[in-house]
Design an enzyme around this catalytic site. Structure first.
Site, PDB file in Angstrom:
ATOM      1  N   ARG A   1      86.830  51.366  40.464  1.00 11.85           N
ATOM      2  CA  ARG A   1      87.320  51.863  41.761  1.00 11.85           C
ATOM      3  C   ARG A   1      86.891  53.316  41.964  1.00 11.85           C
ATOM      4  NH1 ARG A   1      90.932  48.003  40.408  1.00 11.85           N
ATOM      5  NH2 ARG A   1      92.308  46.976  41.914  1.00 11.85           N
TER       6      ARG A   1
ATOM      7  N   ASP B   1      80.744  45.877  32.826  1.00 13.68           N
ATOM      8  CA  ASP B   1      81.155  45.895  34.229  1.00 13.68           C
ATOM      9  C   ASP B   1      80.944  47.263  34.888  1.00 13.68           C
ATOM     10  OD1 ASP B   1      81.791  43.302  33.840  1.00 13.68           O
ATOM     11  OD2 ASP B   1      83.842  43.442  34.605  1.00 13.68           O
TER      12      ASP B   1
ATOM     13  N   ASN C   1      79.052  39.664  35.948  1.00 19.43           N
ATOM     14  CA  ASN C   1      80.256  38.877  36.178  1.00 19.43           C
ATOM     15  C   ASN C   1      81.405  39.818  36.536  1.00 19.43           C
ATOM     16  OD1 ASN C   1      81.858  36.645  36.365  1.00 19.43           O
ATOM     17  ND2 ASN C   1      82.140  36.364  34.160  1.00 19.43           N
TER      18      ASN C   1
ATOM     19  N   GLY D   1      83.880  41.132  38.886  1.00 20.05           N
ATOM     20  CA  GLY D   1      84.614  40.976  40.141  1.00 20.05           C
ATOM     21  C   GLY D   1      84.955  42.336  40.739  1.00 20.05           C
TER      22      GLY D   1
ATOM     23  N   ARG E   1      82.909  31.987  41.357  1.00 20.04           N
ATOM     24  CA  ARG E   1      84.188  32.674  41.611  1.00 20.04           C
ATOM     25  C   ARG E   1      84.311  32.914  43.117  1.00 20.04           C
ATOM     26  NH1 ARG E   1      84.634  37.491  37.362  1.00 20.04           N
ATOM     27  NH2 ARG E   1      86.737  37.573  38.237  1.00 20.04           N
TER      28      ARG E   1
ATOM     29  N   SER F   1      94.016  39.495  44.439  1.00 14.67           N
ATOM     30  CA  SER F   1      94.358  40.737  45.139  1.00 14.67           C
ATOM     31  C   SER F   1      93.110  41.590  45.333  1.00 14.67           C
ATOM     32  CB  SER F   1      95.408  41.511  44.357  1.00 14.67           C
ATOM     33  OG  SER F   1      94.844  41.967  43.143  1.00 14.67           O
ATOM     34  N   GLN F   2      92.020  41.201  44.672  1.00 11.63           N
ATOM     35  CA  GLN F   2      90.801  42.002  44.806  1.00 11.63           C
ATOM     36  C   GLN F   2      90.258  41.966  46.226  1.00 11.63           C
ATOM     37  OE1 GLN F   2      87.770  41.278  41.883  1.00 11.63           O
ATOM     38  NE2 GLN F   2      89.148  41.653  40.172  1.00 11.63           N
TER      39      GLN F   2
ATOM     40  N   ASP G   1      96.460  39.752  33.660  1.00 13.91           N
ATOM     41  CA  ASP G   1      95.498  39.853  32.559  1.00 13.91           C
ATOM     42  C   ASP G   1      96.193  40.025  31.212  1.00 13.91           C
ATOM     43  OD1 ASP G   1      93.433  39.501  34.242  1.00 13.91           O
ATOM     44  OD2 ASP G   1      92.808  41.602  34.324  1.00 13.91           O
TER      45      ASP G   1
ATOM     46  N   GLU H   1      87.258  34.964  34.621  1.00 12.62           N
ATOM     47  CA  GLU H   1      85.985  34.810  33.937  1.00 12.62           C
ATOM     48  C   GLU H   1      85.722  33.355  33.550  1.00 12.62           C
ATOM     49  OE1 GLU H   1      87.786  37.367  33.965  1.00 12.62           O
ATOM     50  OE2 GLU H   1      86.663  39.203  33.544  1.00 12.62           O
TER      51      GLU H   1
ATOM     52  N   HIS I   1      85.961  38.137  27.708  1.00 16.07           N
ATOM     53  CA  HIS I   1      86.399  39.172  26.765  1.00 16.07           C
ATOM     54  C   HIS I   1      87.834  38.996  26.318  1.00 16.07           C
ATOM     55  CE1 HIS I   1      87.957  41.645  30.384  1.00 16.07           C
ATOM     56  NE2 HIS I   1      87.588  40.469  30.821  1.00 16.07           N
ATOM     57  N   ARG I   2      88.698  38.588  27.251  1.00 11.66           N
ATOM     58  CA  ARG I   2      90.118  38.485  26.875  1.00 11.66           C
ATOM     59  C   ARG I   2      90.383  37.303  25.936  1.00 11.66           C
ATOM     60  NH1 ARG I   2      91.907  42.653  29.099  1.00 11.66           N
ATOM     61  NH2 ARG I   2      91.203  43.263  31.170  1.00 11.66           N
TER      62      ARG I   2
ATOM     63  N   LYS J   1      82.466  43.427  28.064  1.00 10.37           N
ATOM     64  CA  LYS J   1      82.842  43.536  29.474  1.00 10.37           C
ATOM     65  C   LYS J   1      83.806  44.708  29.706  1.00 10.37           C
ATOM     66  CE  LYS J   1      83.688  40.318  33.169  1.00 10.37           C
ATOM     67  NZ  LYS J   1      84.534  40.960  34.137  1.00 10.37           N
TER      68      LYS J   1
END
Ligand SMILES: Nc1ncnc2c1ncn2[C@@H]1O[C@H](COP(=O)(O)OP(=O)(O)O)[C@@H](O)[C@H]1O
Ligand SMILES: Nc1ccn([C@@H]2O[C@H](COP(=O)(O)OP(=O)(O)O)[C@@H](O)[C@H]2O)c(=O)n1
Length: 668
Positions: free
Chosen positions: A30, A52, A94, A96, A124, A172-173, A327, A355, A402-403, A430
Site C-alpha cells: 500500500r 510480492d 500472484n 493480490g 482469482r 476487502s481488497q 490470514d 493463494e 506461503h502460509r 511471498k
C-alpha cells in the site's frame, strides 16, 4: 531462503531468544503505491523484501516511477497524477495486493496497460472490482476468462455523480483498491465528493482500516459511515509524508506467537520475544494475539514488541469467528493440533479464493499429520491427533502458498518427535523469504540434528558429493579437511613445523582457530585463504597435523558446532567413526588410486595451480598410508557405513545414489 525441492524439519522442542520480523506485506505494498501516486519523494523504511513487493516495485518502475532500493529502504519519486509511461505491460505474479489496487489506480488514471500474473492469479476473481470501475466510466477488458485477470485498461470518462457500489463480501481488497485509486479522481478540478457504497457485508475489515490509516498518512481523510459508506472529500490530494516506517508483519508474527505458545518451557522463564510489532499495531492480524491467548498462550506486549510463552497445556480448543483475522486464522488451525479437543474456525469463506483453496488445502495436509478434519464452505473443524499415538510423519504439500508452508512448520513441535517435510519451501518468499532461517535460529530440536557423513580417501570426491547433497537438502556443510588444512596453515604462520614436538602449541592454535566460512570462501584471522589451503603442500601439512591426537581433540567442539538445524552433511576421514558416531547415514566413498590422482590433477590444473601427475600419485599414496595407519582416528569405514565406489559413476549419479539412501531412512 531455501531453494530446495523440500525441506525436512527435525522435531522441535522449543523456541527461545528473540526474533525481528520482516515488514508487513499489506502495509509495504500500500505504501509503495501511495508513494508512487503522490508528488515528490517518499523514503520508505523497513520495507519488506519479498516476491510480492518486488512485483510492485517492478510495476512502478515500468510506469516510469523513480524507484531506488537499498536494503530495507526504498526511495520513491512519485508520479503525481500521471504515469510517465502511458503504455505498459505489467506482470504481477500472484500478488493480490498489487493486482487489485494497480487495476483501480490505472483504470482511473487511464492509459494503455495490460496486467497479468501467474496462472493462479488468473483464477482469482476480480470481476466485482472491474464492475465497480466500469460503472464509474473506466475502460477495462478481460483478456482471458471474464471476471479474472489478465486485464487491459484504456482511457476512462470518469463520472462521479452516483455513489460507486462495490461488493465487500468476496475480498476487502476491492474496496481497498477503490479507496486508494479514487483520491486521484477527487483531486481533479471541479470534481465533487467521491462516495463508495459497499454492497453486502464487508469482510476483513481490519485490512480496510490499514488502508484508511495509510491514506491519512498520505494526506487523504476518508469519512466513513459504519462499514458501508465511505466518502473521499472533494479536493483530496495525496501528499508525501516524507519518511514512513513499515511495521513488522503481524500475520508473520502469528507463527512465532504460536511457536512460543506450544514451545516446551525452557530453563529461562521468558519465552520468545518478537520485535517490530506490538499489540497496538494498525494491522488487523494483531488480534491473533487474543485468539492465541484464548487457546492458552501467555503474551505480554510493549510499544513494538511481544513476549510469548506457553500457558495452558495442552492448548484449549476454541470455536471462533475468524472473519477479522482471515490470514492469521490459518495459524490457529495449526495450533489446533495441540489442543484438548476439536477447534472450529468459522466465517472463513475467503480462504477459498486466496493463494489456493486454503480450507481444502489445510484439511488435506492436517489429515496427513493425523488430525481429523471436517470442512464446510466457510468453516474448518480440527480434531487433534492423539498426543501419544496419533501423530504421523508427513510430507506436506504447500500449494505455492506461503502460509501453508509456515503453518506446516508448526507441526514439527509434535510430541511424537517426528520430523515434518515441507515441499517447495521457497514459496515463503511471498512474504517472509527467511522464515525457516529465522525459525531455526531460535528453535531447539528435540532429537539430535540429522547428520549425513561422507568419509573416504583423498580426491575420492567427498567434498564434491557432500556439498551437492547438502545443497539439495538445504543442510549445512562441514568440510572437516579444511579445518586441518587451516590448522596446518596457522602452524606455518606461527613458524611451527607440523611435527609431534610442536603438538601442544599447534593444538592451542587449533582450539582458538580464528576461522570464518562464508558462501564458498574461507578466512583465517581476517585473511582470505580459500585458494591457499587447497595446494598439495597444504594438504600434506594437514595430513601431518591431523596425526597429532591433541589437535584432533582441539577441533572436536568446532566440528560439533556445525550440526545445526535443519541438518548437516560432513565430509572427512572420521566423520562417521569419531565425530558423529550416531549419524543416521554414513557413506564411505572410494575410487581407485589412479582415478583419484587423475581427478586431483585436473582439479588443480583447472584452478591454475601447477601439478605433476607422478608426484601427485606419490603424495596421494603417502597420504592414504599415513591417514590409514595413524593411531588416532585412522581412515576406515564406520561399521555401519555404506560403501560407494564412484570410479565408474558421474558426480550426479553419486549424488542421486546417496540421496536415495537418505530418503530410504526417512519416515515419509
Ligand atoms: N564421481 C566423480 N566422477 C568424476 N569426478 C569426480 C567425481 N567426484 C568428484 N570428482 C572430481 O574429483 C575432484 C576431486 O574431488 P573432491 O571433491 O575435491 O575430493 P575430496 O574432497 O575427496 O578430496 C574434483 O575435481 C571433482 O570434480
Ligand atoms: N576428518 C578429517 C578430515 C581431514 N583429515 C586430514 O586432513 C587432510 C586434508 O583433508 P581434505 O579432506 O581437505 O583432503 P583431501 O581429501 O581433499 O585431499 C587429510 O589428508 C587428512 O589427513 C583428517 O584427518 N580428518
Amino acid at each position: 531462503m531455501y531453494d530446495t525441492e523440500f525441506l525436512d524439519i527435525p522435531a522441535l522442542r522449543s523456541v527461545r531468544g528473540s526474533v525481528r520480523l520482516p515488514g508487513s506485506k499489506s502495509i509495504s505494498n500500500r505504501v509503495l503505491l501511495l508513494a508512487a501516486l503522490c508528488e515528490g519523494r517518499t523514503v520508505v523504511h523497513d520495507l519488506l523484501d519479498s516476491d510480492d513487493t518486488r512485483v510492485m516495485l517492478d510495476a512502478l518502475r515500468a510506469l516510469g516511477c523513480g524507484v531506488q532500493v537499498d536494503g530495507s529502504r526504498a526511495t520513491i519519486d512519485g508520479l503525481g497524477n500521471r504515469p510517465r509511461q502511458p503504455q505498459a505491460e505489467l506482470f504481477l505474479g500472484n500478488a493480490g495486493t498489487a493486482m487489485r489496487p494497480l487495476t483501480a489506480a490505472l483504470a482511473v488514471l487511464g492509459g494503455d496497460y495490460q496486467l497479468r500474473g501467474i496462472p493462479r492469479m488468473h483464477e482469482r476473481p476480480i470481476g466485482d472490482l472491474v464492475d465497480a470501475l466500469r460503472a464509474l466510466g473506466c475502460t477495462i477488458d478481460y483478456l482471458g476468462t471474464p471476471g479474472y485477470p489478465p486485464l487491459r485498461i484504456g482511457q476512462p470518462a470518469v463520472r462521479l455523480d452516483q455513489p460507486i457500489g462495490v461488493r465487500g463480501d468476496v475480498s476487502s481488497q476491492f474496496l481497498t483498491a477503490l479507496l486508494l485509486a479514487l483520491p486521484l479522481a477527487a483531486s481533479q478540478p471541479g470534481r465533487r465528493d467521491v462516495v463508495i457504497e459497499v454492497v453486502g457485508e464487508l469482510i476483513s475489515r481490519p485490512y480496510v482500516e490499514i488502508t484508511l490509516q495509510l491514506l491519512a498518512r498520505f494526506g487523504v481523510q476518508v469519512q466513513r459511515e459504519g462499514w458501508s459508506r465511505f466518502t473521499i472529500p472533494q479536493g483530496s490530494r495525496y501528499r508525501s509524508p516524507g519518511d514512513i516506517h513499515v511495521e513488522a508483519d503481524a500475520s508473520s508474527a502469528s507463527y512465532f506467537i504460536a511457536a512460543g505458545a506450544i514451545s516446551e518451557p525452557g530453563r529461562g522463564p521468558n519465552g520468545l520475544k518478537i520485535e517490530g510489532v506490538g499489540e497496538q499495531s494498525i494491522q488487523g492480524d494483531i488480534r491473533f494475539v487474543d485468539a492465541a491467548r484464548a487457546m492458552g498462550a501467555e503474551i505480554d506486549s510493549g510499544p513494538n514488541w511481544l513476549q510469548v510463552r506457553r500457558g495452558a497445556w495442552p492448548l484449549k480448543a476454541i470455536d471462533l469467528d475468524c472473519n477479522h483475522i482471515p490470514d492469521a486464522a490459518m495459524t490457529l488451525a495449526a495450533m489446533a493440533l495441540y489442543a484438548d479437543g476439536p477447534s472450529t474456525l468459522r466465517n472463513i469463506a475467503s480462504w477459498r479464493v486466496k493463494e489456493t483453496d486454503r480450507i481444502a488445502a489445510m484439511a488435506t495436509e492436517l489429515r496427513k499429520l493425523g488430525a481429523q478434519v471436517e470442512e464446510g464452505t466457510d468453516f474448518i473443524r480440527v480434531t487433534p491427533p492423539d498426543s501419544t499415538t496419533g501423530w504421523r510423519a508427513a510430507s506436506l504439500h504447500t500449494y505455492d502458498d506461503h502460509r501453508m508452508a509456515m503453518c506446516g512448520s508448526l507441526a514439527a513441535f509434535n510430541p511424537a518427535r517426528l520430523p515434518v517435510r515441507i515441499q517447495d519451501p521457497r514459496c515463503v518468499g511471498k512474504t517472509f523469504p527467511d522464515y525457516f532461517e529465522t525459525l531455526f535460529a531460535i528453535a531447539e530440536p528435540s532429537t539430535p540434528v540429522p547428520v549425513l557423513c561422507v568419509d573416504g580417501p583423498t580426491a575420492s570426491g567427498k567434498g564434491t558429493l557432500a556439498a551437492a547433497v547438502a545443497h539439495r537438502l538445504g543442510y549445512h556443510y562441514l568440510d572437516s579437511g579444511a579445518l586441518y588444512r587451516l590448522t596446518g596453515l596457522a602452524a606455518r604462520q606461527a613458524q611451527l613445523e607440523p611435527e609431534p614436538v610442536n603438538e601442544a602449541e599447534i593444538a592451542a592454535l587449533a582450539r582458538q582457530l580464528p576461522v570464518q566460512f562464508r558462501a564458498d570462501r574461507v578466512w583465517l584471522a581476517g585473511e582470505e585463504v580459500t585458494e591457499q589451503i587447497r595446494s598439495e603442500a597444504a594438504g600434506m601439512d594437514a595430513s601431518r597435523v591431523s596425526a597429532l591426537p591433541s589437535v584432533r581433540e582441539a577441533l572436536l567442539n568446532l566440528q560439533h558446532s556445525f550440526a545445526r538445524l535443519p541438518g548437516l552433511v560432513a565430509d572427512g576421514r572420521d566423520m562417521g567413526t569419531q565425530i558423529f558416531p550416531f549419524a543416521p547415514l554414513k557413506v564411505f566413498l572410494t575410487a581407485d588410486a589412479a582415478q583419484r590422482a587423475d581427478r586431483r590433477h585436473k582439479q588443480l590444473i583447472s584452478k591454475g595451480i601447477s601439478a605433476n601427475i607422478d608426484s601427485l600419485r606419490a603424495d596421494l599414496a603417502a597420504r592414504d598410508a599415513r591417514d590409514s595407519s595413524r593411531s588416532v582416528a585412522p581412515l576406515q569405514p564406520a561399521q555401519d557405513a555404506l560403501l560407494l565406489d564412484n570410479s565408474q559413476l558421474s558426480v550426479e549419479e553419486s549424488v542421486d545414489r546417496v540421496l536415495g539412501w537418505w530418503q530410504a531412512r526417512q519416515p515419509f
